[in-house]
Design a protein around this motif. Structure first.
Motif, PDB file in Angstrom:
ATOM      1  N   TYR A 111      -8.404   4.087   3.738  1.00  7.06           N
ATOM      2  CA  TYR A 111      -7.513   5.169   4.525  1.00  7.06           C
ATOM      3  C   TYR A 111      -7.095   6.427   3.618  1.00  7.06           C
TER       4      TYR A 111
ATOM      5  N   LYS B 123       2.420  -2.224   6.531  1.00  7.07           N
ATOM      6  CA  LYS B 123       2.716  -3.477   7.413  1.00  7.07           C
ATOM      7  C   LYS B 123       1.653  -4.195   7.704  1.00  7.07           C
ATOM      8  N   ASP B 124       0.393  -3.546   8.108  1.00 12.05           N
ATOM      9  CA  ASP B 124      -0.877  -4.280   8.615  1.00 12.05           C
ATOM     10  C   ASP B 124      -1.703  -4.928   7.715  1.00 12.05           C
ATOM     11  N   ILE B 125      -1.266  -4.611   6.273  1.00  9.68           N
ATOM     12  CA  ILE B 125      -2.084  -4.926   5.156  1.00  9.68           C
ATOM     13  C   ILE B 125      -1.616  -6.141   4.314  1.00  9.68           C
ATOM     14  N   SER B 126      -1.998  -7.377   4.657  1.00 12.76           N
ATOM     15  CA  SER B 126      -1.414  -8.554   4.116  1.00 12.76           C
ATOM     16  C   SER B 126      -2.241  -8.871   2.570  1.00 12.76           C
TER      17      SER B 126
ATOM     18  N   GLY C  93     -11.225  -0.576   5.828  1.00 16.37           N
ATOM     19  CA  GLY C  93     -10.156  -0.877   4.899  1.00 16.37           C
ATOM     20  C   GLY C  93      -9.809   0.094   3.770  1.00 16.37           C
TER      21      GLY C  93
ATOM     22  N   ASP D 288     -11.808 -10.036   7.244  1.00 14.39           N
ATOM     23  CA  ASP D 288     -11.319 -11.449   7.555  1.00 14.39           C
ATOM     24  C   ASP D 288     -12.112 -12.336   6.871  1.00 14.39           C
TER      25      ASP D 288
ATOM     26  N   LYS E 289      -8.136  -1.399   0.944  1.00 10.38           N
ATOM     27  CA  LYS E 289      -8.061  -3.010   1.018  1.00 10.38           C
ATOM     28  C   LYS E 289      -8.729  -3.318  -0.320  1.00 10.38           C
TER      29      LYS E 289
ATOM     30  N   THR F 240       4.040   2.703   7.418  1.00 12.90           N
ATOM     31  CA  THR F 240       3.526   2.154   8.697  1.00 12.90           C
ATOM     32  C   THR F 240       2.313   1.330   8.255  1.00 12.90           C
ATOM     33  N   LEU F 241       1.547   1.923   7.471  1.00 10.44           N
ATOM     34  CA  LEU F 241       0.071   1.359   7.080  1.00 10.44           C
ATOM     35  C   LEU F 241       0.283   0.013   6.578  1.00 10.44           C
TER      36      LEU F 241
END
Length: 384
Positions: free
Chosen positions: A188, A203-206, A186, A32, A177, A200-201
């Motif tokens: 995977y 969705k949480d990576i913007s 980040g 972040d 990421k 699924t994964l």
């Protein structure tokens, strides 16, 4: 114009908030907070809290050694503390050098001098590697997302459904990421029902993301730890005429983990100029070891295959990056003996593990480099 102004203000306010948060708490949120936006006080606070190991139970330096530090740094620094020198001397088995550089000095002055951190905020993006380093071997690209656009391995736009079609035929992929990732955060590894896991994964990576095929490393490097791709950290500095390698170490995995980073349990071990490993390795907690804790081999008995190719890759890749004269590269050697660029740390690459395992970062050139960095500055004060 109004929208741009609002977004700019939001960006500035976030940077201010991140700096305050790091100064007050001594911590940061991985993925972040962009470390390139932090000021000197925030970086110093982070260094004290989460980077530099505790000096508890570490012996004091001799008066002669303290005088040597003071004399060496007198042209540049007021009140130079011996904190870093104590740690590096202890962890290296008693090898003392006045040329050791504290991380505070490195982050706040040396790295800031050699690297354009404003530009790093945008260029330090793994999606851009395939253009920035187009002539450099990298992990095979399956696809990537830049903004809201998906691209295939040929960098042509594709639909979201086409991404799943590409993943269906893969046995394993590595999802990374593309920005604000440190220490393996980040990253995977997906196997089995890759499409379901990916949906699924993602969705949480913007942020931007790259999806690559796994690198199959050289058999000799698998002997060090087969579950992880054991990469080299190579530090280069670019002058007007050439790129020079100043340090090299290898990160070795432990415990069957897929990642080799120190914060993931990995071991740092310095590399000699001929590719052989140095005697001592370093755990993330500051413990010095000479033998792999699980596999039992001695580090000094091992040699990196095709080490020269890794050095040449870094020199070739660095030539185009004029705004980043000091870069820390992560490089692997694949099963065919070819060097593969994994990551380029364009700024804030860190020197703690490098100096603890390889000695002073710039060696005999330290004074020459400090002369350049501080040529127009008054003496600075360190608080470490």
């Amino acid at each position: 114009m109004i929208i741009m102004s609002v977004n700019y203000i939001k960006d500035v306010l976030k940077i201010v908030a991140d700096n305050i948060k790091c100064i007050v708490t001594g911590n940061y949120i991985e993925g972040d907070i962009d470390l390139n936006t932090l000021g000197n006080f925030a970086l110093t606070r982070l260094d004290r809290c989460i980077v530099t190991p505790s000096l508890k139970n570490i012996p004091q330096l001799s008066l002669e050694q303290k005088r040597a530090i003071k004399m060496f740094y007198r042209p540049y620094v007021r009140f130079m503390n011996d904190r870093s020198h104590r740690y590096y001397t202890h962890i290296s088995g008693g090898h003392f050098y006045p040329e050791y550089i504290s991380e505070e000095l490195f982050f706040n002055f040396i790295d800031r001098y050699f690297c354009n951190r404003d530009e790093a905020r945008f260029l330090d993006n793994k999606c851009y590697y395939y253009k920035l380093f187009s002539g450099i071997k990298q992990p095979e690209l399956v696809c990537m997302r830049i903004g809201q656009t998906w691209l295939n391995g040929n960098l042509s736009p594709i639909s979201k459904n086409s991404v799943l079609d590409l993943l269906k035929i893969e046995e394993e992929v590595v999802v990374k990421k593309a920005v604000n990732s440190e220490g393996g955060f980040g990253v995977y590894f997906l196997t089995g029902d890759i499409c379901r896991k990916f949906k699924t994964l993602i969705k949480d990576i913007s942020c931007d993301v790259v999806i690559q095929r796994s690198v199959k490393q050289h058999p000799m490097l698998s002997e060090l730890h087969s579950s992880s791709v054991n990469t080299m950290r190579i530090v280069t500095l670019m002058t007007e005429e050439k790129v020079k390698v100043y340090a090299a170490a290898i990160k070795i995995g432990t415990g069957g983990r897929r990642l080799d980073n120190g914060c993931q349990g990995g071991i740092y071990c310095g590399i000699n100029s001929d590719g052989t490993l140095k005697k001592r390795g370093l755990l993330d907690n500051g413990t010095s070891v000479e033998i792999h804790p699980e596999l039992g081999y001695r580090f000094e008995d091992k040699k990196i295959p095709h080490f020269g190719k890794a050095l040449q890759l870094c020199k070739k890749a660095h030539g185009f990056m004029g705004h980043f004269r000091l870069i820390s590269w992560d490089v692997a050697i694949d099963e065919k003996g070819e060097a593969v660029l994994i990551e380029a740390n364009l700024s804030l690459g860190g020197i703690n593990d490098i100096q603890a395992t390889c000695g002073p970062l710039f060696g005999k050139d330290t004074k020459k480099i400090l002369d350049e960095v501080f040529k127009n500055n008054r003496k600075v004060t360190t608080w470490l």
